[in-house]
Each structure stands twice: as C-alpha cells, then as structure tokens.
Motif scaffolding. Structure first.
Motif, PDB file in Angstrom:
ATOM      1  N   UNK A 160      13.048 -28.280  27.782  1.00 12.94           N
ATOM      2  CA  UNK A 160      12.865 -28.313  29.224  1.00 12.94           C
ATOM      3  C   UNK A 160      13.476 -27.051  29.807  1.00 12.94           C
ATOM      4  N   UNK A 161      12.661 -26.140  30.348  1.00 16.23           N
ATOM      5  CA  UNK A 161      13.229 -24.909  30.904  1.00 16.23           C
ATOM      6  C   UNK A 161      13.980 -25.184  32.202  1.00 16.23           C
ATOM      7  N   UNK A 162      15.039 -24.436  32.427  1.00 14.44           N
ATOM      8  CA  UNK A 162      15.797 -24.529  33.669  1.00 14.44           C
ATOM      9  C   UNK A 162      15.557 -23.266  34.476  1.00 14.44           C
ATOM     10  N   UNK A 163      16.139 -23.197  35.639  1.00 10.13           N
ATOM     11  CA  UNK A 163      15.967 -22.002  36.471  1.00 10.13           C
ATOM     12  C   UNK A 163      16.949 -20.897  36.102  1.00 10.13           C
ATOM     13  N   UNK A 164      17.835 -21.163  35.168  1.00  4.51           N
ATOM     14  CA  UNK A 164      18.880 -20.221  34.817  1.00  4.51           C
ATOM     15  C   UNK A 164      18.471 -19.304  33.672  1.00  4.51           C
ATOM     16  N   UNK A 165      19.156 -18.180  33.585  1.00  5.56           N
ATOM     17  CA  UNK A 165      18.904 -17.218  32.510  1.00  5.56           C
ATOM     18  C   UNK A 165      20.229 -16.577  32.107  1.00  5.56           C
ATOM     19  N   UNK A 166      20.294 -16.135  30.866  1.00  3.24           N
ATOM     20  CA  UNK A 166      21.452 -15.410  30.328  1.00  3.24           C
ATOM     21  C   UNK A 166      20.973 -14.081  29.778  1.00  3.24           C
ATOM     22  N   UNK A 167      21.780 -13.045  29.938  1.00  3.71           N
ATOM     23  CA  UNK A 167      21.451 -11.778  29.282  1.00  3.71           C
ATOM     24  C   UNK A 167      22.067 -11.830  27.891  1.00  3.71           C
ATOM     25  N   UNK A 168      21.274 -11.483  26.888  1.00  2.00           N
ATOM     26  CA  UNK A 168      21.711 -11.703  25.508  1.00  2.00           C
ATOM     27  C   UNK A 168      21.310 -10.570  24.592  1.00  2.00           C
ATOM     28  N   UNK A 169      21.726  -9.372  24.916  1.00  2.00           N
ATOM     29  CA  UNK A 169      21.373  -8.216  24.092  1.00  2.00           C
ATOM     30  C   UNK A 169      21.971  -8.318  22.683  1.00  2.00           C
ATOM     31  N   UNK A 170      23.222  -8.803  22.587  1.00  2.00           N
ATOM     32  CA  UNK A 170      23.879  -8.868  21.281  1.00  2.00           C
ATOM     33  C   UNK A 170      23.261  -9.948  20.389  1.00  2.00           C
ATOM     34  N   UNK A 171      22.841 -11.058  20.972  1.00  4.08           N
ATOM     35  CA  UNK A 171      22.310 -12.174  20.183  1.00  4.08           C
ATOM     36  C   UNK A 171      20.953 -11.832  19.583  1.00  4.08           C
ATOM     37  N   UNK A 172      20.148 -11.068  20.313  1.00  2.75           N
ATOM     38  CA  UNK A 172      18.798 -10.755  19.840  1.00  2.75           C
ATOM     39  C   UNK A 172      18.788 -10.074  18.481  1.00  2.75           C
ATOM     40  N   UNK A 173      19.752  -9.210  18.237  1.00  7.09           N
ATOM     41  CA  UNK A 173      19.797  -8.503  16.968  1.00  7.09           C
ATOM     42  C   UNK A 173      20.240  -9.370  15.802  1.00  7.09           C
ATOM     43  N   UNK A 174      20.993 -10.425  16.082  1.00  9.96           N
ATOM     44  CA  UNK A 174      21.546 -11.236  15.005  1.00  9.96           C
ATOM     45  C   UNK A 174      20.637 -12.376  14.571  1.00  9.96           C
ATOM     46  N   UNK A 175      19.842 -12.913  15.487  1.00  8.00           N
ATOM     47  CA  UNK A 175      19.019 -14.084  15.176  1.00  8.00           C
ATOM     48  C   UNK A 175      17.543 -13.718  15.215  1.00  8.00           C
ATOM     49  N   UNK A 176      16.837 -14.102  14.161  1.00 13.27           N
ATOM     50  CA  UNK A 176      15.386 -13.923  14.117  1.00 13.27           C
ATOM     51  C   UNK A 176      14.797 -15.078  13.333  1.00 13.27           C
ATOM     52  N   UNK A 177      13.485 -15.137  13.260  1.00 11.66           N
ATOM     53  CA  UNK A 177      12.830 -16.206  12.496  1.00 11.66           C
ATOM     54  C   UNK A 177      13.119 -16.055  11.005  1.00 11.66           C
ATOM     55  N   UNK A 178      13.418 -14.836  10.560  1.00 13.87           N
ATOM     56  CA  UNK A 178      13.728 -14.601   9.142  1.00 13.87           C
ATOM     57  C   UNK A 178      15.109 -15.123   8.760  1.00 13.87           C
ATOM     58  N   UNK A 179      15.996 -15.311   9.735  1.00  8.40           N
ATOM     59  CA  UNK A 179      17.352 -15.763   9.415  1.00  8.40           C
ATOM     60  C   UNK A 179      17.397 -17.239   9.036  1.00  8.40           C
ATOM     61  N   UNK A 180      16.249 -17.912   9.021  1.00  5.24           N
ATOM     62  CA  UNK A 180      16.202 -19.316   8.639  1.00  5.24           C
ATOM     63  C   UNK A 180      15.780 -19.507   7.189  1.00  5.24           C
TER      64      UNK A 180
END
Length: 136
Positions: free
Chosen positions: A81-101
């Motif tokens: 369920x999407x909310x109206x809020x957002x977070x800036x996440x430049x550091x997280x993008x580099x660490x997590x990907x679909x390949x990390x599973x």
C-alpha cells in the motif's frame, strides 16, 4: 496508467510475514521479468522498530533500545500500500538489487548496510516517523 510506485516511496506491506510493516521501495520493476511475470519491487523495511527512550535512561540503555532490525524483500505490487511519504535513499540503491537475493550471504551483507543507514537516520532524527509503529 500512472506509475506511482517509484524508488524512494514509503509503502506498507499488506501480506506475508512482514504484514503491517513500513518499507521503502529501492527498485521497481513495473513490467516484471522472465522469472517474475508481474509488477514487483525490491523493498527495504523495518521489521522491529526502536523502543521508547526517556530522559532518565542511561547511555547504554538508550543505545540498546535504539536498535533497528531491517528486512529486504521482493514484494508484488498487489501486496503493498503506497503512502504519500518518500525517503531519499542514494546509499541503499547501491547495496540492494534483485541479484542480492541469489545467495543468503549477499542478502545478509545488504541487511547490515541497511541497518547501519537506518540507525544513523534514526539517531539524527531525520524521518523519525518512518521508524515508529503503525497505529490503525
């Protein structure tokens, strides 16, 4: 149709083990992939929020109660369920990907990085609402 689930959007997980928990979308796949033919997103969220801290508590107790337990998961769009809020996440993008599973060790590594980032964000007081429990 307008795509409103984008990277950085805060969502509430509706189904499964983490139902009712807040998460932030790290990567979105609107069209799906060959192995997952549906729209899904890679999310990083808070499994266990920090506990309440009062003025009378010592440094050791405050440090212990300020821990954040994160989770990383691939979630179908129908189960969030999407909310109206957002977070800036430049550091997280580099660490997590679909390949990390693919391997558990990669997932653990990404969870450690996310834990560090979430705790740092909580300590600074930035987006403190993200770490609070949901109340319906």
């Amino acid at each position: 149709m307008v795509k409103f689930i984008k990277a950085g959007k805060v969502v509430v997980i509706l189904q499964g083990r983490f139902a009712g928990k807040k998460a932030v979308v790290v990567r979105n796949h609107d069209e799906g992939t060959k192995d997952r033919p549906y729209g899904y997103a890679v999310v990083a969220g808070v499994e266990r929020s920090p506990l309440k801290v009062t003025k009378g508590m010592g440094k050791k107790k405050v440090a212990k109660r300020s821990k954040v337990k994160p989770f990383v998961k691939i979630v179908n769009y129908n189960h969030m369920l999407p909310t109206r809020y957002a977070l800036e996440l430049e550091q997280i993008k580099g660490t997590v990907s679909a390949d990390s599973f693919k391997e558990p060790s990669q997932r653990e590594e990404s969870k450690k990085v996310i834990k560090k980032l979430f705790e740092e964000r909580y300590q600074t007081g930035k987006n403190k609402w993200f770490f609070s429990k949901l109340r319906f």
